[in-house]
Design an enzyme around this catalytic site. Sequence first.
Site, PDB file in Angstrom:
ATOM      1  N   PHE A 198      18.651  43.660  -1.335  1.00  0.00           N
ATOM      2  CA  PHE A 198      17.321  43.631  -0.699  1.00  0.00           C
ATOM      3  C   PHE A 198      17.431  44.056   0.774  1.00  0.00           C
ATOM      4  O   PHE A 198      17.171  43.250   1.663  1.00  0.00           O
ATOM      5  CB  PHE A 198      16.727  42.219  -0.760  1.00  0.00           C
ATOM      6  CG  PHE A 198      16.678  41.604  -2.134  1.00  0.00           C
ATOM      7  CD1 PHE A 198      15.707  41.992  -3.051  1.00  0.00           C
ATOM      8  CD2 PHE A 198      17.591  40.627  -2.497  1.00  0.00           C
ATOM      9  CE1 PHE A 198      15.643  41.401  -4.307  1.00  0.00           C
ATOM     10  CE2 PHE A 198      17.531  40.032  -3.762  1.00  0.00           C
ATOM     11  CZ  PHE A 198      16.564  40.426  -4.668  1.00  0.00           C
ATOM     12  N   PRO A 199      17.787  45.317   1.024  1.00  0.00           N
ATOM     13  CA  PRO A 199      18.055  45.692   2.425  1.00  0.00           C
ATOM     14  C   PRO A 199      16.819  45.683   3.326  1.00  0.00           C
ATOM     15  O   PRO A 199      16.952  45.710   4.535  1.00  0.00           O
ATOM     16  CB  PRO A 199      18.635  47.106   2.308  1.00  0.00           C
ATOM     17  CG  PRO A 199      18.151  47.620   0.990  1.00  0.00           C
ATOM     18  CD  PRO A 199      18.006  46.427   0.093  1.00  0.00           C
ATOM     19  N   LYS A 200      15.626  45.621   2.764  1.00  0.00           N
ATOM     20  CA  LYS A 200      14.439  45.688   3.620  1.00  0.00           C
ATOM     21  C   LYS A 200      13.806  44.323   3.868  1.00  0.00           C
ATOM     22  O   LYS A 200      12.655  44.231   4.275  1.00  0.00           O
ATOM     23  CB  LYS A 200      13.404  46.648   3.005  1.00  0.00           C
ATOM     24  CG  LYS A 200      13.916  48.074   2.988  1.00  0.00           C
ATOM     25  CD  LYS A 200      12.804  49.083   2.994  1.00  0.00           C
ATOM     26  CE  LYS A 200      13.403  50.463   3.249  1.00  0.00           C
ATOM     27  NZ  LYS A 200      12.417  51.511   3.211  1.00  0.00           N
ATOM     28  N   ASN A 201      14.562  43.283   3.609  1.00  0.00           N
ATOM     29  CA  ASN A 201      14.007  41.947   3.750  1.00  0.00           C
ATOM     30  C   ASN A 201      14.306  41.380   5.142  1.00  0.00           C
ATOM     31  O   ASN A 201      15.439  41.454   5.616  1.00  0.00           O
ATOM     32  CB  ASN A 201      14.626  41.070   2.661  1.00  0.00           C
ATOM     33  CG  ASN A 201      14.215  39.645   2.801  1.00  0.00           C
ATOM     34  OD1 ASN A 201      14.728  38.936   3.649  1.00  0.00           O
ATOM     35  ND2 ASN A 201      13.274  39.227   1.993  1.00  0.00           N
TER      36      ASN A 201
END
Lengths: 314, 331
Positions: free
Chosen positions: B108-111
């Site tokens: 989940f790199p955009k969290n």
Amino acid sequence: MEKLEGEKHVKYILSVEKRKDDFESLVMDHLRINGAYWGLTTLDLLHKLDCVDQEEAISWVMQCYHEDCGGFGGNVGHDPHLLYTLSAVQILALFDKLDVLDVEMVSKYVSGLQNEDGSFSGDMWGEIDTRFSYCAICCLSILHCMDKINVEKAVNYIVSCKNLDGGFGCTPGGESHSGQIFCCIGALAITGSLHHVDKDLLGWWLCERQCIDGGLNGRPEKFADVCYSWWVLSSLIIIDRAHWIDKSKLINFILNCQDKEKGGISDRPDNAVDVFHTYFGVAGLSLLEYPGLKPIDPAYALPVDVVNRLFFRK
Amino acid sequence: MSSDDGEECPPLSQRPEWADVRPVPQDDGPNPVVPIHYRENFREAMDYFRAVYLADERSLRSLNLTSEVIGLNPGNYTVWHFRRLVLEALNADLHEERDYVDRVAERFPKNYQIWHHRRWLAEKLGPKAADKELEFTKKIFTIDAKNYHTWSHRQWVLQALGGWDDELDYCQKLIEDDVFNNSAWNQRYFVITKSPLLGGLQAMRESEVSFAIKAILTNPQNESPWRYLRGLYKGDIEQLLSDNQVPEVCLKVLKSGRNFLFALSMLLDLLCFGFQPTDEFKRIVKGLTNSESSSSDANLATSVCNILETIDPLRANYWAWRRSTLPSIVC
């Protein structure tokens, strides 16, 4: 030329409950109060706020309130955070029900998150971001409590996040991003500090965000997305440079992102719709003076009549 | 056994270690505004989470439960908060926690929450964590070189924990990989202005101007190096005017006759600052003008605005405004 499917969007927002277990509803759990703000504001822009049971909505919002600290959680039983506190205050403002709040406590919660350098943390864990400066300043302004924070320091911190392209990032040195720019410009507008902005330089950067398909992107070399119809356009309006983009192409881009059968608006044409993009699409169209929509205030992200009621009621 | 990689586990209600816990369902009120139907295993995990959260049970099983809930939805602030309280109470091995966050962040790199949690960890681990953090952000950049949270984290690591030594080289590499990566250009400006090792903007200007010009000549339609070039002369217009390099790069691009929008726009700025154009400039700009539509006796700055208005119709009003506000020195 496409047209706005207003009635279908109203139906979509009201019928979110009828959808089955999809990914969106799963990830929305913790930010339901943001979802409520997006949905309710969209309904109000479409003149349909009376379709919801006001008493129930307010009683649910107040269940998200933490009496002990003055902040709101994203849902009942969730920890308080500035992001959710602003949504709660905005929802109550929409309904003209700010009187249910313990303004003293809420403003104490918000002002307590200001740091020594003027920045704001999102919650007790201390994450710092210019998004939170906006949340705090917008919230306190709605509550008529700006005197509770050091406004000069808050403004100086935001200004320290200004970049060579005239834009703003999340912290000093962070890349300019349209969403962060909205937060910074909105906060500077509310505090009467727009003289810190190089409007022509920033205006050029913002209007460079319009892509060949008419939509706006958030950063150079990124795809257009309906949400930037709000972030970029509201910033351009606040600095009085919105006429620098091609408005009719942007209107077409937004209208092409509608689900014309079931209602709702997506990020890009033919993608799945959600409440978030439905709000940003309708709010963007409102900024573009699309017929039949209530005008929205670009800094407070609330309908203009609500903002007028907040500040000009005797 | 916890599962943070999305693998299926038996329902919590069937696991012996949870037999003593009564799950607490979400109270959505009678008819909520944005009602939500939860996927069954997510609902169950949240019900158990609420139970341990309300009981403030800072135990190993609570820790494992937060991993499960995060695996299903990493965006919940409350779950991450509670996880930190549990980690502190258990005096947990933070290196192990970092390995865990590595895995979650890759999923989940955009969290937002994950990156904040990482920062909390790195703060606790101190300067010795710098290399690992920088290395990890590099790994994420191989998947998404413009990830906003990751850049924000990297800048924080550099400023709080150090590790500046190779940063300029790293920017160089990313820009070579994708010269259109505006995040890498932004980082380059961050490094030359903030690195304690490089001596600041003045000291770096000469080499950076050459670097930007080289990038411009390869891709004159790239917005990033043009803005970078302007940034290098920030607050020093005299230097910009006395240095011949900027007009020269404009001239070269204009001569090529292709992708010259940003070159014209830079020329316009130069003219507004008082730059005295050579006859060559005038001749070339005249060559770009549509001879039918533009009057031949218009001054250079006006002609530049006219061309920009034609070749950049989305922003025609901006260029028309530039034309209407030209300073008297160029009229």
